[in-house]
Design a protein around this motif. Structure first.
Motif: not given
Length: 957
Positions: A257-263
């Motif tokens: 949904e957010l297309h995040l690769d780094y958290i």
């Protein structure tokens, strides 16, 4: 504490017949005459009422649990019928002591009240909320009571209470001899099972004690995956999925949904927080292998002074990481508020850059019932934040609304409020002091805890034997088999781990969106809005998520890096363009000078057409600097691609025109010289010399045209330095020729061949003595070009990562090449034209012999000039058909021998003439006669060699 006891005693004195039912929504009890004749308020069972019952009615009618049986049995003295009582010990954190300040956990009071309602429905068979409870009192021989203990979020306090309940013979009391607010350990009713706790860090140690003593412990909030270990926690179960199930939904949300690769995950450093992060890693390893996770553990509570220092250090790490999306794994509401306040103060929250998502430890009700000043610290910090929760239901759902209405009606009943507040730990007045306490449910934990109490009752009723016996093992084994449709969905537990199956749980994403409460005084409230629903392994978007920047645009994973593009500086661009202008202006000046003096002997001897062609090639070559000066700072990528292709065109065509012109001129001279040696007369026209030049230029144009059509040169940006995330932080751009090499290499080979041919022709003409020594100038120009290329190209390669140095060196090579050609070819001609000589000068092998009115004079000239012959009368040029006159085809050594011979002959003839004269007329030995030149007989002197005739013949050729 004294006031608490007084309230409990006043509650005990209330006559049973005056007590109202616990909730106005409950139905009439279906209990028959065989059941225990206790009123509904007593069946809710408080500690105070249990004490009174124990002291006044206990007697022989109550049988303590024996052996492994967990039930206390009451025998009716009249009928002899028995009723089993399952006493539930509920351990919840009602208060917390933070640096001397008592913080009350409102959610725990709401959960406790919901569990009272669940016990009342179990005892009365009320199926108004859970249909499976309808008529349960007729089917089940067990009645339930419940008691609450305040763990105070302290593991030691919780363990002390659990040990006292499971081992009443062990004295675990404090200095006052009491166990939790004035209640003596000897007065405790033996528990049948345990409900709680909320924090995994508390549930872990307590479930070890309960498990070892064969007591079931059922939690509605502890989600640590470590609690699935049946060897460590043999009797632990829960009605909420473990972190493994929650984190799977979280990772899918972040990924899909957010297309995040780094958290970044900031977690409380306990079993709950660390297990949560471990599960995120494990799930991401399978579902999102490219996702990078940064864990920042917090050892202290954010509300403490130590916690604030630790958070400041954690935020420093977060800033250094440049990660913009943070998952916060904390437990307490006040901890979240303190955390976000510091985040806003440090510029990590409320700026529109960083986004935060909270786990199920966050109490959204702490925001919905609170009014904030517009643009205050917490208002800015929480705006656009998200919450991921296992859904406890939503307004509009039938069971959720019924639970919410029932809890609201409890507050409206004075006797129910008095009854409930009489035995809850801490400050139960919080139930009555807040008008919104029983409005909308404050937390999903309330629904899960209600379902946990119902599940415990259903499992106990299903596991009890005909002889009214219930063991911890039988109850624990029955829990996964007792399924029902609860408020949180269909409650189904895994038969192995005894944890809620994630597929039976609905997860939601809540978006904290502010709404104006009072526009006049600028007050706002937060309204959690469900934006995404997780069902059957997929997220379904209900509405757009509004992020911290106030838009629905997906956030970046990382703070965009500051990239040094290494664009060409303005000063460098000005300098190289000035180089270009100097070269072009100089070439134009030379071309204009050539046209203006086209009828002069010196110009016609070099052929104006070739001089103009040389100027044109110089202009084209110098124009290469113009597209070379462009980069990403002033052109788009398409424009840069075109500029790279233009560079190749200008460079190749300019070099081809220059070198082919030089080749044609030297080749023409050598061709004439070759025929002169054989005493042949030949005329070489411009058309003849243009043929090889036309072929070379045509080949270059054809190759470049195919390159432009099929595979043009591209502009490519190369990384020079990268950060820890392999992102470019310094780059440089160059023209990328790899795809065009199939065309560039053949064109380059042709030009190299032309350069070599021109150099070879110049070498052949090195000993050729021409009228204006143009062959020598051409040879020196070619040598200069080759020298510059050999030195400059490697330097350009070494400076390729520095655009300023690269373009400066490349431009310098071009301008030196252009100016070198112009200076070596045109300056001697300009100097010669400006000289007004009145004598005829013959320079032979470095000796200047000038014939004038005074006879011959001699002076030294540069030895590298063989023979030059000057005609001062330019009018004769009009009858000349072009081309430089060749004076001799002999080399310097041969010419030097001839000069020596001439000197001897002149001296010999002078002596013969002197012998014919009288002695007085003889000249002095060291002197010369003014008319010595008159005695020279050229035919006699050169008759043996025929030099004069050869010279005349060659000059006429």
């Amino acid at each position: 504490m004294v006031q608490d006891i007084q309230r409990r005693r006043r509650a005990q004195e209330v006559p049973e017949e005056e007590m109202e039912p616990t909730t106005t929504t409950t139905t009439t009890s279906n209990t028959d005459d065989d059941t225990m004749p206790l009123s509904e308020p007593i069946l809710l069972n408080t500690l105070t009422l249990n004490k009174a019952l124990w002291e006044s009615q206990r007697g022989d009618n109550f049988a303590k649990p024996k052996g492994e049986n967990k039930l206390e049995v009451y025998t009716d003295p009249i009928t002899g019928r028995t009723t089993a009582i399952c006493h539930l010990a509920c351990i919840l954190p009602f208060t917390r002591n933070t640096e001397g300040n008592i913080i009350y956990v409102d959610v725990s009071y709401e959960m406790a009240t919901a569990s009272m309602l669940a016990v009342q429905h179990l005892n009365t068979g009320n199926g108004s909320i859970i249909p499976e409870l309808e008529g349960l009192s007729d089917r089940c021989p067990i009645r339930f009571s419940i008691q609450y203990f305040d763990t105070k979020f302290d593991i030691g306090t919780a363990l002390k209470q659990v040990i006292a309940l499971t081992h009443p013979q062990i004295n675990t009391t404090d200095e006052t001899g009491t166990l939790d607010e004035g209640v003596g350990y000897k007065d405790q009713i033996p528990p049948c099972a345990f409900l709680g706790s909320t924090a995994s860090s508390v549930s872990g140690p307590t479930s070890i004690v309960t498990g070892l003593n064969d007591f079931v412990q059922l939690s509605a909030q502890s989600t640590s995956t470590d609690l699935d270990d049946r060897n460590k926690y043999p009797r632990f179960a829960r009605t909420i999925p473990s972190d493994a199930g929650t984190t799977e939904a979280l990772v899918l949300f972040l990924l899909n949904e957010l297309h995040l690769d780094y958290i970044a995950v900031l977690n409380i450093n306990d079993s709950f927080g660390n297990d949560y992060v471990t599960n995120i890693r494990d799930v991401a390893r399978h579902l999102a292998p490219n996702m990078t996770l940064l864990q920042i553990p917090l050892d202290h509570d954010p509300t403490s002074s130590l916690g604030e220092e630790e958070i400041l250090e954690a935020f420093h790490i977060l800033k250094q990481s440049q990660i913009l999306y943070c998952v916060v794994v904390l437990l307490e509401t006040e901890s979240h508020h303190a955390f976000m306040s510091i985040a806003a103060r440090e510029g990590l929250a409320g700026t529109g850059k960083h986004n935060f998502i909270f786990t199920d430890g966050f109490d959204a009700g702490s925001l919905t019932n609170r009014v904030f000043d517009y643009n205050s610290t917490l208002h800015r910090a929480y705006s656009g934040a998200g919450i991921i929760r296992a859904s406890g239901g939503s307004p509009g759902e039938l069971r959720y609304d019924k639970l919410s209405d029932s809890l609201r009606q409890i507050k409206q009943s004075e006797s129910d409020v008095l009854f409930a507040t009489s035995f809850l730990p801490g400050d139960p007045s919080r139930l009555t002091n807040s008008d919104e306490f029983f409005g909308a449910l404050r937390s999903d934990s309330t629904s899960f805890f209600f379902d946990a109490t119902v599940l415990m009752g259903l499992a106990a009723c299903d596991a009890v034997t005909q002889d009214v016996s219930l063991t911890g093992t039988s109850l624990y084994n029955q829990i996964p088999q007792s399924t029902f449709q609860g408020i949180t969905g269909k409650v189904v537990l895994d038969p192995v781990t005894k944890s809620r199956i994630p597929s039976s749980t609905r997860f939601q994403i809540w978006n904290l969106v502010d709404v104006v409460e009072n526009d006049t005084v600028r007050k706002v409230k937060f309204q959690p809005t469900v934006t995404h629903l997780f069902s059957e392994g997929e997220w379904i978007m209900k509405r757009s998520f509004v992020f911290s920047d106030g838009t629905a645009n997906l956030p970046d994973s990382l703070l965009p890096p500051t990239v040094d593009r290494n664009h060409i500086h303005t000063g460098t661009r000005v300098i190289v363009l000035l180089f270009c202008a100097i070269s072009i202006v100089s070439a134009i000046y030379c071309a204009v000078w050539t046209w203006y003096n086209r009828n002069k002997r010196i110009v016609r001897a070099s052929q104006p057409f070739f001089l103009c062609l040389l100027c044109s090639g110089t202009i084209v070559l110098a124009s290469t600097i113009i597209p070379m000066s462009f980069d990403g700072g002033n052109l788009s990528m398409d424009g840069l691609n075109r500029s790279c292709t233009a560079q190749v065109w200008f460079l190749m065509l300019g070099a081809t025109m220059i070198f082919s012109t030089l080749f044609s001129k030297t080749h023409r001279v050598n061709k004439i010289m070759k025929n002169a040696r054989h005493f042949k007369r030949i005329k070489v026209t411009i058309r003849d010399t243009l043929k090889p030049m036309s072929v070379v230029v045509s080949l270059n144009v054809a190759i470049l045209l195919f390159m432009t059509i099929f595979d043009p040169v591209k502009y490519k940006v190369h990384p020079l330095r990268i950060d820890r995330y392999e992102r470019e932080i310094e780059t440089y751009g160059t023209c990328y020729f790899a795809g065009s090499l199939a065309f560039i290499i053949p064109a380059a080979i042709i030009n190299v061949f032309v350069i070599g041919a021109a150099l070879l022709q110049a070498w052949f003409a090195r000993n050729l003595s021409t009228e204006f020594q143009e062959s020598g100038c051409i040879f020196r120009a070619i040598r200069l070009i080759i020298f510059i290329i050999c030195i400059g190209v490697p330097v350009i390669f070494l400076a390729r990562t520095n655009p300023d140095a690269r373009i400066f060196i490349a431009s310098a090579i071009i301008v030196v090449t252009c100016m070198g050609i112009l200076l070596l070819i045109f300056v001697p001609k300009m100097q010669y034209k400006e000289q007004n000589k009145s004598e005829t000068t013959v320079v032979v092998s470095g000796i200047d012999i000038t014939a004038g009115n005074g006879g011959f004079t001699r002076s030294k000239v540069p030895s590298d000039i063989n023979v030059s012959y000057d005609l001062t009368n330019d009018d004769d040029a009009a009858s000349y058909d072009g081309g430089e006159r060749i004076l001799t085809t002999k080399n310097q050594h041969e010419l030097a021998e001839e000069v020596a011979l001439l000197k001897k002959m002149l001296l010999s003839k002078k002596r013969r003439e002197a012998a014919r004269q009288t002695p007085s007329e003889l000249p002095k030995e060291d002197g010369r006669s003014a008319n010595a030149a008159q005695f020279m007989d050229p035919e006699e002197a050169l008759g043996a060699t025929g030099t004069a005739k050869n010279v005349d013949n060659l000059s006429n050729s």
